[in-house]
Write a protein that holds these residues in place. Structure first.
Motif, PDB file in Angstrom:
ATOM      1  N   VAL A 598       0.864  -1.179   0.000  1.00 53.16           N
ATOM      2  CA  VAL A 598       0.000   0.000   0.000  1.00 53.16           C
ATOM      3  C   VAL A 598       0.902   1.231   0.000  1.00 53.16           C
ATOM      4  CG1 VAL A 598      -1.768   1.309   1.225  1.00 53.16           C
ATOM      5  CG2 VAL A 598      -1.847  -1.186   1.255  1.00 53.16           C
ATOM      6  N   GLY A 599       0.578   2.184  -0.830  1.00 50.03           N
ATOM      7  CA  GLY A 599       1.362   3.418  -0.887  1.00 50.03           C
ATOM      8  C   GLY A 599       0.885   4.276  -2.035  1.00 50.03           C
ATOM      9  N   THR A 600       1.578   5.375  -2.261  1.00 49.82           N
ATOM     10  CA  THR A 600       1.232   6.212  -3.401  1.00 49.82           C
ATOM     11  C   THR A 600       1.759   5.555  -4.676  1.00 49.82           C
ATOM     12  OG1 THR A 600       3.264   7.512  -3.324  1.00 49.82           O
ATOM     13  CG2 THR A 600       1.413   8.265  -1.944  1.00 49.82           C
ATOM     14  N   HIS A 601       1.290   6.054  -5.791  1.00 44.33           N
ATOM     15  CA  HIS A 601       1.709   5.512  -7.083  1.00 44.33           C
ATOM     16  C   HIS A 601       3.228   5.597  -7.237  1.00 44.33           C
ATOM     17  CE1 HIS A 601       1.781   4.670 -11.344  1.00 44.33           C
ATOM     18  NE2 HIS A 601       2.238   5.892 -11.633  1.00 44.33           N
ATOM     19  N   GLN A 602       3.804   6.739  -6.926  1.00 47.29           N
ATOM     20  CA  GLN A 602       5.245   6.926  -7.088  1.00 47.29           C
ATOM     21  C   GLN A 602       6.027   6.040  -6.129  1.00 47.29           C
ATOM     22  OE1 GLN A 602       6.593   8.483  -9.534  1.00 47.29           O
ATOM     23  NE2 GLN A 602       4.638   9.274 -10.331  1.00 47.29           N
ATOM     24  N   GLU A 603       5.542   5.903  -4.879  1.00 44.00           N
ATOM     25  CA  GLU A 603       6.236   5.058  -3.907  1.00 44.00           C
ATOM     26  C   GLU A 603       6.284   3.608  -4.383  1.00 44.00           C
ATOM     27  OE1 GLU A 603       5.033   7.507   0.181  1.00 44.00           O
ATOM     28  OE2 GLU A 603       3.965   5.669  -0.407  1.00 44.00           O
ATOM     29  N   LEU A 604       5.151   3.092  -4.863  1.00 43.46           N
ATOM     30  CA  LEU A 604       5.122   1.690  -5.287  1.00 43.46           C
ATOM     31  C   LEU A 604       5.937   1.475  -6.556  1.00 43.46           C
ATOM     32  CD1 LEU A 604       1.422   0.643  -4.557  1.00 43.46           C
ATOM     33  CD2 LEU A 604       3.450   0.343  -3.157  1.00 43.46           C
ATOM     34  N   LEU A 605       5.973   2.470  -7.424  1.00 43.51           N
ATOM     35  CA  LEU A 605       6.822   2.337  -8.615  1.00 43.51           C
ATOM     36  C   LEU A 605       8.285   2.162  -8.216  1.00 43.51           C
ATOM     37  CD1 LEU A 605       5.411   4.930 -11.202  1.00 43.51           C
ATOM     38  CD2 LEU A 605       5.376   2.436 -11.379  1.00 43.51           C
ATOM     39  N   ARG A 606       8.708   2.867  -7.164  1.00 48.28           N
ATOM     40  CA  ARG A 606      10.108   2.812  -6.739  1.00 48.28           C
ATOM     41  C   ARG A 606      10.412   1.560  -5.939  1.00 48.28           C
ATOM     42  NH1 ARG A 606       9.054   8.135  -5.095  1.00 48.28           N
ATOM     43  NH2 ARG A 606       9.142   7.402  -2.935  1.00 48.28           N
ATOM     44  N   THR A 607       9.434   1.082  -5.142  1.00 49.86           N
ATOM     45  CA  THR A 607       9.753   0.050  -4.140  1.00 49.86           C
ATOM     46  C   THR A 607       9.181  -1.323  -4.456  1.00 49.86           C
ATOM     47  OG1 THR A 607       7.772   0.636  -2.853  1.00 49.86           O
ATOM     48  CG2 THR A 607       9.840   1.807  -2.331  1.00 49.86           C
ATOM     49  N   ASN A 608       8.258  -1.435  -5.416  1.00 53.89           N
ATOM     50  CA  ASN A 608       7.602  -2.728  -5.639  1.00 53.89           C
ATOM     51  C   ASN A 608       7.745  -3.128  -7.108  1.00 53.89           C
ATOM     52  OD1 ASN A 608       5.210  -4.624  -6.234  1.00 53.89           O
ATOM     53  ND2 ASN A 608       5.201  -4.518  -3.995  1.00 53.89           N
ATOM     54  N   ALA A 609       8.506  -4.189  -7.352  1.00 47.56           N
ATOM     55  CA  ALA A 609       8.785  -4.615  -8.718  1.00 47.56           C
ATOM     56  C   ALA A 609       7.526  -5.108  -9.432  1.00 47.56           C
ATOM     57  CB  ALA A 609       9.843  -5.723  -8.704  1.00 47.56           C
ATOM     58  N   GLU A 610       6.671  -5.827  -8.704  1.00 44.43           N
ATOM     59  CA  GLU A 610       5.445  -6.350  -9.338  1.00 44.43           C
ATOM     60  C   GLU A 610       4.553  -5.194  -9.793  1.00 44.43           C
ATOM     61  OE1 GLU A 610       1.579  -9.232  -8.364  1.00 44.43           O
ATOM     62  OE2 GLU A 610       3.121  -8.873  -6.833  1.00 44.43           O
ATOM     63  N   TYR A 611       4.400  -4.175  -8.927  1.00 40.64           N
ATOM     64  CA  TYR A 611       3.578  -3.030  -9.289  1.00 40.64           C
ATOM     65  C   TYR A 611       4.182  -2.285 -10.481  1.00 40.64           C
ATOM     66  CZ  TYR A 611       1.021   1.364  -8.903  1.00 40.64           C
ATOM     67  OH  TYR A 611       0.236   2.456  -9.172  1.00 40.64           O
ATOM     68  N   ALA A 612       5.486  -2.116 -10.458  1.00 37.19           N
ATOM     69  CA  ALA A 612       6.154  -1.415 -11.560  1.00 37.19           C
ATOM     70  C   ALA A 612       5.968  -2.182 -12.874  1.00 37.19           C
ATOM     71  CB  ALA A 612       7.639  -1.246 -11.248  1.00 37.19           C
ATOM     72  N   HIS A 613       6.000  -3.527 -12.779  1.00 34.79           N
ATOM     73  CA  HIS A 613       5.802  -4.337 -13.979  1.00 34.79           C
ATOM     74  C   HIS A 613       4.378  -4.180 -14.505  1.00 34.79           C
ATOM     75  CE1 HIS A 613       6.035  -7.703 -16.744  1.00 34.79           C
ATOM     76  NE2 HIS A 613       4.952  -8.234 -16.179  1.00 34.79           N
ATOM     77  N   LEU A 614       3.369  -4.195 -13.594  1.00 32.55           N
ATOM     78  CA  LEU A 614       1.974  -4.046 -14.009  1.00 32.55           C
ATOM     79  C   LEU A 614       1.748  -2.691 -14.679  1.00 32.55           C
ATOM     80  CD1 LEU A 614       0.074  -5.541 -10.925  1.00 32.55           C
ATOM     81  CD2 LEU A 614       0.149  -6.490 -13.237  1.00 32.55           C
TER      82      LEU A 614
END
Length: 639
Positions: A598-614
């Protein structure tokens, strides 16, 4: 579109059209038909009167042979023309009385039984509205339609005719047999000879016909499903040139139903052959014996005429047994099919729900929140697990221990791979499905403690696949508003959803949109569905990818207007595109049935590879769409 017959989608305990019927020992025709009593009870006086009138009419008919006996042994034997004319007058009056009484019987049952049918249909419709979504997922729509049309018509016909005439004809046969025995007991015994074979035939017929009748009614439901799907999917059928394969599927089901109906006809013909032939042979034997007795002088000619006239008068009550039993069996299977729906568990607080509610109240008490009067707490998922009711018991849950908190006035985007359970999670909030365990709270109140009407007045939903009804644009949108909503709310909601195109329709917002709203484009339907969700200014808003059918320019305009609505609403938004994600304050990633980040869009893009891939694929595609849209705009300006 399917190219083979569509199987019945009834729940497992319910026999489908191609499944074996219940064994005869497990089903009682009388017990099934007795379930109609609550509907029949309000009109029992009229039905009872109709039965009495029918019995009286039949008994009047049995007086005619006695008049004939008097005429033959009296005026005819004495060559008295006046007596013959008097007897003819008696016969005419008796015939008129019988006809008038049968007409009165029909009048007595017509109106009340139409009311019974209407009441049962209204109850069925109301029940369908209260049954959970999981029920409708399992049942074919054609099966439900056939229960509300064909089956109820069979029940009305049964109550109007077989129910009364089983009693009327039974009494008529008893009275007629008594009259024949009084006339001459030896001839009476000859006539009663076929009684036992006929009764045995009826028992065998009832068992066999019951199974075939059930199969035929289920097959009618399957055929109705194919017709409905073909009509609703006519664009797909034409677009892919599948009309021949659909015609084959329809022909196969129709041929199967035809075979079942022929099987019914053969069974009915067999019992009719027995019921007609044996009594006719008995009457012929009685005629021979009676003629010998008249010749010997031991029996008067008038008595023989009266006896044979009475026996012939009983032909119809006896011969009707076959199709009366057939109609009764069809009515019994129609009753079973009707109550399969009525007995399905509706959206009520079941034991499991009550237990969860009690656990939730205890948790609230322990936290000191006090439940319904707590401060605004937004939307919470606490240890939510969900498995579809018809899923195998050992299968993993679709959602497993989901914990998520959406603060008051906050919008949360829900992101995940296809099949991760996003839509299912959103459906749990308005209780379209019930959680298997855990709980969901709105401002601290467990949703299972809230009446469904109150819950659904607090939560508005917009689904990815918009559904519109055969009504006007205004009526479709205002379905999402409370009582008293009018043009002002309608105009505001259309503006938020960028659905101002509605004002330019031939009759404006009074334009009929047609079945399923197919007279509109996909994007127009989706915008109207969004307008329906926001028209009531709900406290909680659940949006399942509501902008997927919009072009980038319309999407941007809708998002700009929607931000004003989201500022005052607690919202959960299923999102696939970054543009939709940016509507939300925070993002939750659903993976493996659990919220993993859970986080902001920018935070998850930086910290979560699965989210960045999606998001990466969507960002590239959105950029291409925007580029194409920009070029189209420039070309349009150049023209």
């Amino acid at each position: 579109m399917p190219t083979t017959p569509v199987p019945t989608k009834d729940p497992a305990p319910v026999p489908g059209p191609n499944s074996a019927p219940d064994p005869a020992g497990e089903r009682s025709t009388v017990r099934s038909l007795l379930r109609l009593w609550p509907y029949v009870r309000p009109v029992r006086a009229r039905l009872g009167s109709a039965a009495c009138v029918g019995i009286l009419a039949s008994c009047v008919g049995l007086v005619i042979p006695l008049v004939l006996k008097w005429m033959v042994d009296g005026p005819v034997a004495d060559r008295d023309p006046a007596g013959v004319w008097l007897g003819a007058l008696y016969l005419l009056l008796l015939g008129l009385a019988e006809a008038l009484l049968f007409g009165l019987r029909r009048w007595l049952v017509a109106r009340p039984l139409a009311g019974v049918e209407a009441g049962m249909r209204a109850d069925l419709y109301g029940r369908l509205q209260r049954l959970p979504v999981a029920f409708h997922d399992r049942w074919a729509s054609g099966q439900l339609l056939s229960r509300g049309t064909t089956d109820l018509m069979l029940l009305r016909m049964f109550l109007a005719f077989p129910l009364t005439f089983l009693l009327v004809n039974g009494v008529t046969i008893l009275v007629g047999v008594a009259i024949m025995l009084v006339q001459d007991w030896t001839l009476g015994l000859v006539t009663l000879g076929p009684a036992i074979p006929v009764m045995i035939t009826c028992v065998i017929f009832e068992k066999k016909y019951s199974a075939v009748a059930r199969r035929a009614q289920d097959q009618v439901g399957d055929l109705t499903t194919v017709v409905e799907e073909s009509v609703l999917g006519v664009r797909i059928i034409k677009g892919f040139g599948r009309h021949r394969s659909q015609a084959r599927a329809f022909h196969e089901l129709s041929h199967t139903l035809r075979g079942t109906e022929l099987r019914k006809a053969r069974l009915l013909a067999a019992i009719w052959a027995v019921i007609v032939t044996l009594p006719e042979l008995a009457i012929a034997a009685a005629l021979v014996v009676g003629t010998v007795q008249v010749a010997d002088g031991s029996l008067s000619a008038g008595t023989l005429v009266a006896f044979l006239s009475t026996a012939l008068a009983l032909r119809w009550p006896v011969e009707s047994i076959g199709f009366l039993l057939a109609m009764s069996q069809e009515a019994a299977t129609a009753t079973d099919r009707y109550f399969e729906v009525m007995d399905a568990e509706a959206e009520t607080g079941a034991a499991a729900t009550t237990a969860r509610s009690q656990a939730g109240r205890e948790a609230d008490a322990g936290d000191g929140n006090g439940g319904g009067d707590s401060d605004r707490d937004g939307l919470r998922f606490e240890g939510v697990r969900f498995r579809y009711p018809d899923a195998p018991p050992d299968s993993p849950p679709l959602l497993d221990r989901v914990d998520l908190h959406i603060r008051p006035g906050e919008s949360m985007a829900l992101v995940g791979a296809t099949g991760s359970g996003k839509t299912t999670l959103t459906a749990l909030v308005p209780r379209l499905h019930e959680v298997t365990s855990g709980r969901i709270t709105l401002d601290g109140r467990d949703i299972t403690d809230l009446p469904r009407e109150e819950l659904r007045s607090m939560v508005a939903v917009a689904f990815e696949e918009p559904t519109l009804f055969s009504a006007t644009v205004g009526e479709n949108v205002l379905m999402g508003a409370g009582e008293g909503a009018g043009d002002e709310e309608l105009v505001r909601a259309l503006a938020v959803a960028q659905a101002d195109f509605a004002h330019a329709l031939p009759q404006g917002t009074g334009t009929q949109v047609g079945e399923q709203g197919l007279t509109l484009s996909g994007g127009q339907r989706q915008r109207l569905a969004l307008a329906r969700a926001v028209v009531g200014t709900p406290r909680f808003l659940v949006l399942d990818d509501p902008l997927s059918a919009l072009d980038v320019h319309t999407e941007a305009a809708v998002e700009a207007a929607l931000r004003q609505v989201l500022a005052d609403t607690t919202a959960l938004i299923v999102a696939h595109r970054p543009s939709t994600v940016l509507l939300a304050d925070r993002v939750a990633l659903l993976s493996g049935g659990r919220v993993t980040a859970v986080g902001t869009h920018q935070e998850l893009l930086r910290t979560n590879a699965e989210y960045a891939h999606l998001m990466s694929g969507h960002e590239e595609r959105d950029g291409q769409d925007a580029h194409v849209g920009h070029e189209e705009s420039e070309e349009g300006d150049g023209r």
